[in-house]
Design an enzyme around this catalytic site. Sequence first.
Site, PDB file in Angstrom:
ATOM      1  N   LYS A  11       1.348 -21.779  16.477  1.00  0.00           N
ATOM      2  CA  LYS A  11       2.184 -20.742  15.865  1.00  0.00           C
ATOM      3  C   LYS A  11       3.530 -20.681  16.588  1.00  0.00           C
ATOM      4  O   LYS A  11       3.596 -20.866  17.804  1.00  0.00           O
ATOM      5  CB  LYS A  11       1.453 -19.401  15.981  1.00  0.00           C
ATOM      6  CG  LYS A  11       2.065 -18.257  15.188  1.00  0.00           C
ATOM      7  CD  LYS A  11       1.191 -17.002  15.361  1.00  0.00           C
ATOM      8  CE  LYS A  11       1.753 -15.814  14.620  1.00  0.00           C
ATOM      9  NZ  LYS A  11       0.946 -14.589  14.828  1.00  0.00           N
ATOM     10  N   SER A  67      -3.648 -10.535  12.649  1.00  0.00           N
ATOM     11  CA  SER A  67      -2.814 -11.711  12.404  1.00  0.00           C
ATOM     12  C   SER A  67      -3.510 -13.060  12.562  1.00  0.00           C
ATOM     13  O   SER A  67      -2.960 -14.086  12.176  1.00  0.00           O
ATOM     14  CB  SER A  67      -1.570 -11.680  13.281  1.00  0.00           C
ATOM     15  OG  SER A  67      -0.606 -10.832  12.706  1.00  0.00           O
ATOM     16  N   SER A 118       0.027 -12.524  10.371  1.00  0.00           N
ATOM     17  CA  SER A 118       1.232 -13.282  10.564  1.00  0.00           C
ATOM     18  C   SER A 118       1.023 -14.765  10.897  1.00  0.00           C
ATOM     19  O   SER A 118       1.951 -15.554  10.774  1.00  0.00           O
ATOM     20  CB  SER A 118       2.069 -12.644  11.670  1.00  0.00           C
ATOM     21  OG  SER A 118       1.401 -12.732  12.907  1.00  0.00           O
TER      22      SER A 118
END
Lengths: 483, 113, 453
Positions: free
Chosen positions: A89, A188, A164
């Site tokens: 990420k 997330s 996210s």
Amino acid sequence: MTKFNELTISDAQKKIIKGEISCRELVLDCLAKIKQTDEKVKAFVTLNSEKALSLADEEDKRLAFLKDTKQIGNLFRDYPLLGIPVAVKDNFSTKGLLTTASAKVLENYKPVFDASVVKKINDAGGIILGKTNMDAWAHGSSTESSDFFTTRNPWNLERLAGGSSGGSAAAVAADLTIAAIGSETAGSIRQPACWCGVVGMKPTYGRVSRYGVIAMASSTDSPGPITKSVSDAALMLGVIAGKDEADATSSPTSVPDYLTCLGEENKIKGIKIGVAKQYFLKGIDSEVEKNAYQAIKILEKAGAQIKEISLLDPKYAVAVYTVIQRSEVSSNLGRYDGIRFGHDRSYFKDEAKRRIMFGTYSLSAGYYDQYYKKAQKVRTLIGQDFEKAFKEVDLIIGPTSPCPALGIGATKEASMFGEMQDILLEASSVAGLPAISLPSGFSSEGLPTGIQIIGPSFSEEQIFKTAFIYEKIARWHERKPKL
Amino acid sequence: MNDKNKQKLKNIKTLSEEEVKHIAKLANLSLSNEEVKKFQGQLSETLNFIQVLDELNTEKAEPTNHASGLSNIFRQDEIKPSISQAEALANAPSLSDGFFKVKAILERNDDEI
Amino acid sequence: MKLKRILIGLEIHIELKTKSKMFCGCSAVHFEKIPNSQTCPVCLGLPGALPVPNFKAIESVILIGQALNCEILKESKFDRKNYFYPDLPKGYQISQYDQPFCLNGWLEYKIQGTNYRAKIRRVHLEEDTGKLVHTQVKGKSCSLIDFNRSGCPLVEIVTEPEFDSSLAAKTFLEKLQKIVRYLEVADADMEKGQMRCEPTVNLEIEDGGKNYFTPLVEIKNINSFRFVQKAIDFEVERQFKDFEEKRIEKMPGNKTTRGWSEKKLETGLQRTKEEASDYRYFPEPDIPPIFWSDKQITNFKELFKKIVLPDKLESRFISLYGLRPEQAEILCRDKETAFYFEKCVELGKIKKITSLDIVNKLINQSKKAKQFADLSPKEFIEKIGESQKLFSLNKEEISLIADRVLKENQKIQDEYRKGKTQVLGFLIGLVQKEAKGKADPRIVQKILAEKLA
């Protein structure tokens, strides 16, 4: 024939040990798949192709020196991710590689250091394939609020991937990588994993170091793996977990061998699993509900004892999380002034501004007690609520997201989309508890649904064991999206 | 209107434009007039939502500031290598002689000019 | 209109002398280093970097707190103080808000023999900011930032606003400096910015039977004790005049900050405090709280007990070695001299050299050029011994010579007795001449005076 990029970590390892594939081939297949489909999925913001290939070559050289499979097997003990492509990420600092948190403010930022998790992946022989898209600053549950572009759900490109960590989840689901790293502040990891039909593990707060992860809400941020199977998640967590001298909030509790514990199947017999009626909300999608109950039945059949329990209404957790997270966000984003790196504060987009504004307000003179302190007190009640529950049961099970993936554009003009979407995830997050999300089936439209298993602090072993048994019986993880 | 609804209405919180501008100043954000209007509505909306917290009695609850349960985490007073000057400055948009450079800050003292 | 009272409160920042910074491993010795050469992701505030507190710095603060007779809080924590300034890399400073390490103390200081007691509100730990240099580059005004100082440990000491004169404030500060140096936790050199003082000054003015308070003014940029006094004096005068003219009274929100200008010897308005006053403090989520066990508190107390502070040393010098208070004060201004003296006294015992001999020599020497600094206490004592060896005659021997000299100079004796006492010097000289310089002049004087009485 299976393309190598479709493999799980454990299958890829088996093939490497047997000499059936090289690390280079593994990376190449992932890159080929990215080239073929990422234009549609848009999971990656930055690729690390060249470096990844040269690292793969180095690992192949290392393997070439070893004659027999036993020696190679031993090598994997020291380097559990040897040759495995991992997507990371974009809020994890990677030395020399763009790290933007999908935010315009950081569009040109190249860190001079690696996040501790990244360092651990590198040290374990893992190969960073690239950086994945996310809601800018991790503010959101859709990856639609990325400042760059929206990541699409591999099961249906007109749907959101969740967020996210949407890029990481979509990359795993679309077989653009073997495994991925995400981070969760409240939902997330679990929510995008759920929407993309993969496994997402949010460990106990402090189990994995936050050092080098661009902070969202410091008191709940937890890095964790997003993988194609429960055993891959267990392997990955084993690599990234542990005390880090650079993170004062990382736990000194020793890290168990999560992989080994998966074998102990009979251990599920007699395990008490709680089902909270509050987690089957009014208005929950009926297929999500149905699949969750089916999963519960499967576990019961496998020997678990199912018990109905009662928890605090999750709406309180939404409020607590909103206040705490936005307060911390307002402070954590203070360093973005465009002096030492990145652009100045005029580059913040709507969602970041909204959260900064709210957090600034809730911490400001005269309101601190009313909002921040009150929220921290209710947070204590939530923690106590779970403690009480875990006196009755070992684990709690429920749906991850109240619905399957929503359509592109769903977040528009919703000023609290993220916080509302994660209603079933926030309580465990603010309490710092570990939880896994794994596929529980599909909706009639062919979209994945998910269940989550929550445990007390540092009960990751128990969670993995239970999830592993369910996965072995249900086998939802074997389905692949058609792309 | 029953008492409960009256109570609710009384508690409805709306931020004034001035308040929004003041917060923006504290947060070092410059907002357009449209943004001020928009946030005025959205922040009020959120404030009203989080009023659910008042439903719970927290008299006996201590605030949880940390989820880790840890305490007394320190490091020893040992020097570790710094990053180089070049690394420190590598991402900065504006530099001068090894310093980060910003627009003149007005609050200087006459002596320091 | 009459000035009734001056009210001065002090906020003092002192850099702690740790090896590494407060929350990272960068060197804390930043004075005149190459700009931005001693930074890391933590003290540069790079995304994702996290602070880990330096125990030594905490221990130092707790030592200072104890020296200031404070209470050590059993539960403490760090908080974030949020504000924006280019020298503050994270947009917040890690500091302490409602649970500082030490609270509620006092410190005694002396002005012209009278003791005063200053109340200490709190002693807390925080991190320093970077350093701003205001300059011109290519003809354009700009500010340059060096982050070497960023994240260095800084102790903040806040007093009650109870000093009533600039002299009291200055004397207190000198005492405080002496204490932190004795504790060996700081060098506290004001010129180097290692000790910074921001006095807050206002006045109580009586007019027509009514009392008024002038608005609070915080004075910044003072870098010597002398200027602390000057700046306060200037401000007292300015505020009085200002009140005469404008009659503005102290109100919430009308505190201002003024900078001291060394060149102009005056204070000038910097900014209104109102803008930056909402610091939005909240508990630092990156650093777990601190709970001291009874054992740890005992450890801090034991550690403190081992350290001798100047007051204690001064009284010891007076009672044990018979020093005059002024002598003891001079010797104890710094720990090195005081300890040097004690060592000399110890070594002198064997050679029958008294503490008074040593103190006279030491004070005389330190007045000139610190010659003794090059000598070890042993060498110093030997030097005194040598000079005393010159006076090899004892009292009896000197007495015999004196008798002889007096006998031979009856006329001068008479003059002395008639009141012309200045002839004593002449007589001492004669005795010395007879004694070939082997008599201690002080003893000669004493004996002659006795004989002539």
